[in-house]
Design a protein around this motif. Structure first.
Motif, short mmCIF file in Angstrom:
data_model
loop_
_atom_site.label_atom_id
_atom_site.label_comp_id
_atom_site.label_asym_id
_atom_site.label_seq_id
_atom_site.Cartn_x
_atom_site.Cartn_y
_atom_site.Cartn_z
N LYS A 170 0.77 -1.18 0.12
CA LYS A 170 -0.03 0.11 -0.09
C LYS A 170 0.86 1.25 -0.06
O LYS A 170 0.74 2.32 -0.76
N ARG A 171 1.86 1.23 0.74
CA ARG A 171 2.85 2.39 0.81
C ARG A 171 3.62 2.33 -0.56
O ARG A 171 3.60 3.62 -1.00
N LEU A 172 4.02 1.50 -0.98
CA LEU A 172 4.69 1.58 -2.50
C LEU A 172 3.63 2.25 -3.41
O LEU A 172 3.92 3.11 -4.44
N ASN A 173 2.14 1.62 -3.27
CA ASN A 173 1.11 2.10 -4.30
C ASN A 173 1.25 3.91 -4.01
O ASN A 173 0.92 4.50 -5.04
N LEU A 174 1.05 4.02 -2.72
CA LEU A 174 1.07 5.45 -2.68
C LEU A 174 1.98 6.39 -3.04
O LEU A 174 1.81 7.66 -3.40
N GLN A 175 2.98 5.72 -3.03
CA GLN A 175 4.32 6.56 -3.48
C GLN A 175 4.13 6.81 -5.05
O GLN A 175 4.66 7.81 -5.70
N GLY A 176 3.48 5.88 -5.68
CA GLY A 176 3.25 5.91 -7.31
C GLY A 176 2.33 6.73 -7.64
O GLY A 176 2.25 7.42 -8.62
N HIS A 177 1.13 6.92 -6.74
CA HIS A 177 -0.09 7.68 -6.94
C HIS A 177 -0.01 9.09 -7.75
O HIS A 177 -0.29 9.41 -8.50
N PRO A 178 0.76 9.82 -7.02
CA PRO A 178 0.84 11.22 -7.55
C PRO A 178 1.62 11.44 -8.83
O PRO A 178 1.44 12.30 -9.50
N ILE A 179 2.81 10.38 -9.00
CA ILE A 179 3.23 10.34 -10.34
C ILE A 179 2.40 10.14 -11.36
O ILE A 179 2.30 10.97 -12.35
N LEU A 182 -0.85 10.54 -11.46
CA LEU A 182 -1.91 12.00 -11.51
C LEU A 182 -1.07 12.93 -12.57
O LEU A 182 -1.73 13.64 -13.42
N LYS A 183 0.16 13.11 -12.29
CA LYS A 183 0.94 13.99 -13.08
C LYS A 183 1.24 13.50 -14.49
O LYS A 183 1.28 14.28 -15.47
N LEU A 184 1.70 12.45 -14.70
CA LEU A 184 1.88 11.86 -15.74
C LEU A 184 0.83 11.99 -16.90
O LEU A 184 1.20 12.37 -18.14
N LEU A 185 -0.41 11.96 -16.41
CA LEU A 185 -1.45 11.80 -17.17
C LEU A 185 -1.52 13.16 -17.96
O LEU A 185 -1.87 13.26 -19.26
N ASP A 186 -1.56 14.45 -17.16
CA ASP A 186 -1.32 15.68 -17.88
C ASP A 186 -0.16 15.70 -18.89
O ASP A 186 -0.31 16.59 -19.95
N LEU A 187 0.99 15.30 -18.20
CA LEU A 187 2.16 15.65 -18.94
C LEU A 187 2.29 14.93 -20.19
O LEU A 187 2.45 15.47 -21.40
N LEU A 188 1.81 13.51 -20.41
CA LEU A 188 1.85 12.99 -21.68
C LEU A 188 0.75 13.45 -22.59
O LEU A 188 0.98 13.26 -23.83
N LEU A 189 -0.34 13.53 -21.96
CA LEU A 189 -1.39 14.31 -23.03
C LEU A 189 -1.06 15.67 -23.67
O LEU A 189 -1.21 15.89 -24.69
N PHE A 190 -0.28 16.37 -22.96
CA PHE A 190 0.30 17.54 -23.37
C PHE A 190 1.25 17.28 -24.51
O PHE A 190 1.37 18.05 -25.37
#
Lengths: 244, 210
Positions: free
Chosen positions: A73-82, A84-92
């Motif tokens: 779960k902690r590893l999952n939480l470390q990846g989560h914000p990444i 969220l940001k990747l989505l916008d960056l890659l679509l840009f």
């Protein structure tokens, strides 16, 4: 949020306030806004550096955890914000004509399989599957034969259920959540034990049988990312499908 | 023409807001909202979120164009992939007398090129151009010249394709800067954007396109 808006939020001008707010600029005057968002094709990171950093992240997450579930779960939480940001960056970074928000599950999973995977790991994910079980239409699987995050991770025998690709699962979960498809994503090793991750306790473990253990000898580290969407996502999917 | 721009987060929480006026046709870039309208704008923007939510699943484009209208306030929307809404409220000048005031002050030198460019589309501007350059005592004709001029500009026509395109360019530039803002490792989704550099960039985009 409104309770801590700056006083002059309405008409405040430029960087004039920068001085008295104590904000400090880098010595060369270049902030994050001065740097381009597109990267050159060759700009890749060192795999060794990543492996070193990731090993530290895992041991950091391992501190004072009570069990494997919590560690994942902690590893999952470390990846989560990444994610969220990747989505916008890659679509840009997409060309303007194909700059489309994913509107359905298939489009979203394709985006993850192709764009996100290529960005993170330099290749596409190996397979995309829908759960064959009619009771769980909300479960989808992204299959990676050899996850890069696990390349230099040796899991001790007594923790055989652990799959550190939970970090990558967190990234996927971030992308799904950000796009408006709330989901829970878990990583399961299916290579050697065949559905060994089914006792994950997340309630979605049953879908891990999708790997069917085939090719287990060839890809011992094969990992299935089980994406379980919330019921409202499927409900909306049905509504949109009926309209169009 | 006055603009109110707001970035709304995923929980319908405001992340950023900025008020400005047009810089085209000799505008001074200041918003001309009354004190009452300024407070109303926030309500109008938030009420249009319902319509955004209806539209967002029918169209995969990020730029949703004009989504809502409240009397003379028009709301354009841009939706990022991670469900952050950029909303721009634009209000054409309500009455010609108040809006044309900034024009005569800068008529002699700065607004002449814009007159020439707009004269290609409407020939009626040309006679008023000669009176405009003739002298300052013909203030009534400059006012009529001003209103006929704005009929082809983005200020008077909130629904025209030119306006749509200008707003698209504005949103695209803000989007680029927004993505840069969220690239900061210390930024989490739905945090208020307080960077003065970001504000300056939005202001520059507003000056450039609107």
């Amino acid at each position: 949020m409104s309770n801590h808006l700056p006083a002059g939020a309405g008409n405040g001008g430029g960087g004039g306030r920068a001085g008295d707010s104590g904000l400090r600029y880098p010595s060369n005057g270049k902030t994050i806004y001065h740097r381009p968002l597109n990267r050159t094709k060759t700009a890749e990171l060192s795999k060794a550096a990543f492996a070193y950093l990731f090993a530290e992240m895992v041991s950091y997450a391992q501190r004072r955890v009570t069990g494997i579930q919590e560690l994942e779960k902690r590893l999952n939480l470390q990846g989560h914000p990444i994610g969220l940001k990747l989505l916008d960056l890659l679509l840009f970074r997409e060309p303007p004509r194909t700059q489309l928000r994913p509107l359905n599950i298939i489009a979203l999973l394709h985006f993850i399989k192709i764009n996100v995977w290529t960005h993170l790991f330099g290749r596409q994910a190996d397979r995309l599957e829908k759960s064959s079980n009619p009771d769980t239409p909300d479960e989808f699987m992204i299959i990676d034969n050899e996850p890069l995050v696990n390349a230099y991770i040796s899991v001790p025998k007594e923790m055989s259920q652990l799959n550190c690709a939970a970090f990558a699962a967190g990234i996927i979960e971030g992308v799904c959540d950000g796009a408006g498809f709330p989901a829970r994503v878990t990583a399961h090793t299916v290579g050697d034990t065949g559905g060994g991750g089914s006792n994950n306790g997340s309630g979605g473990g049953t879908g891990a049988d999708g790997g069917r253990g085939e090719g287990g000898e060839m890809w011992p580290g094969r990992t299935v990312f089980l994406v379980k969407f919330q019921p409202e996502v499927l409900e909306r999917e049905a509504l949109i499908g009926a309209k169009s | 023409m006055s603009y109110y721009f707001a970035i709304i987060g995923t929980q319908d929480n405001p992340l950023f807001e900025y008020e400005f006026g047009t810089s085209k046709q000799g505008g001074d870039g200041m918003a001309r909202f009354t004190e009452q309208a300024r407070q109303l704008n926030q309500f109008i923007i938030h009420s249009s979120l319902d319509i955004v939510e209806e539209v967002q699943w029918t169209n995969g484009q990020m730029y949703l164009k004009l989504v809502d209208r409240f009397f003379t306030s028009y709301i354009s929307c841009f939706l990022t992939a991670s469900n952050i809404k950029f909303l721009l409220l634009h209000q054409p000048p309500s009455s010609s007398s108040s809006s044309a005031l900034p024009h005569p002050s800068s008529s002699a030198s700065t607004s002449t090129p814009s007159l020439v460019s707009s004269s290609q589309s409407s020939t009626s501007v040309i006679p008023s151009l000669s009176t405009l350059t003739g002298g300052s005592n013909s203030s009534t004709s400059t006012l009529t010249g001003g209103t006929s001029r704005t009929s082809t500009s983005i200020a008077a026509n909130p629904t025209s394709p030119q306006t749509e395109e200008a707003i698209r360019n504005f949103f695209a530039e803000v989007y680029e800067n927004y993505v840069k803002a969220i690239m900061s490792p210390f930024y989490r989704t739905n945090m208020e954007i307080r960077s003065p550099v970001f504000r300056a960039r939005v202001a520059a985009a507003g000056r450039k396109y609107l």
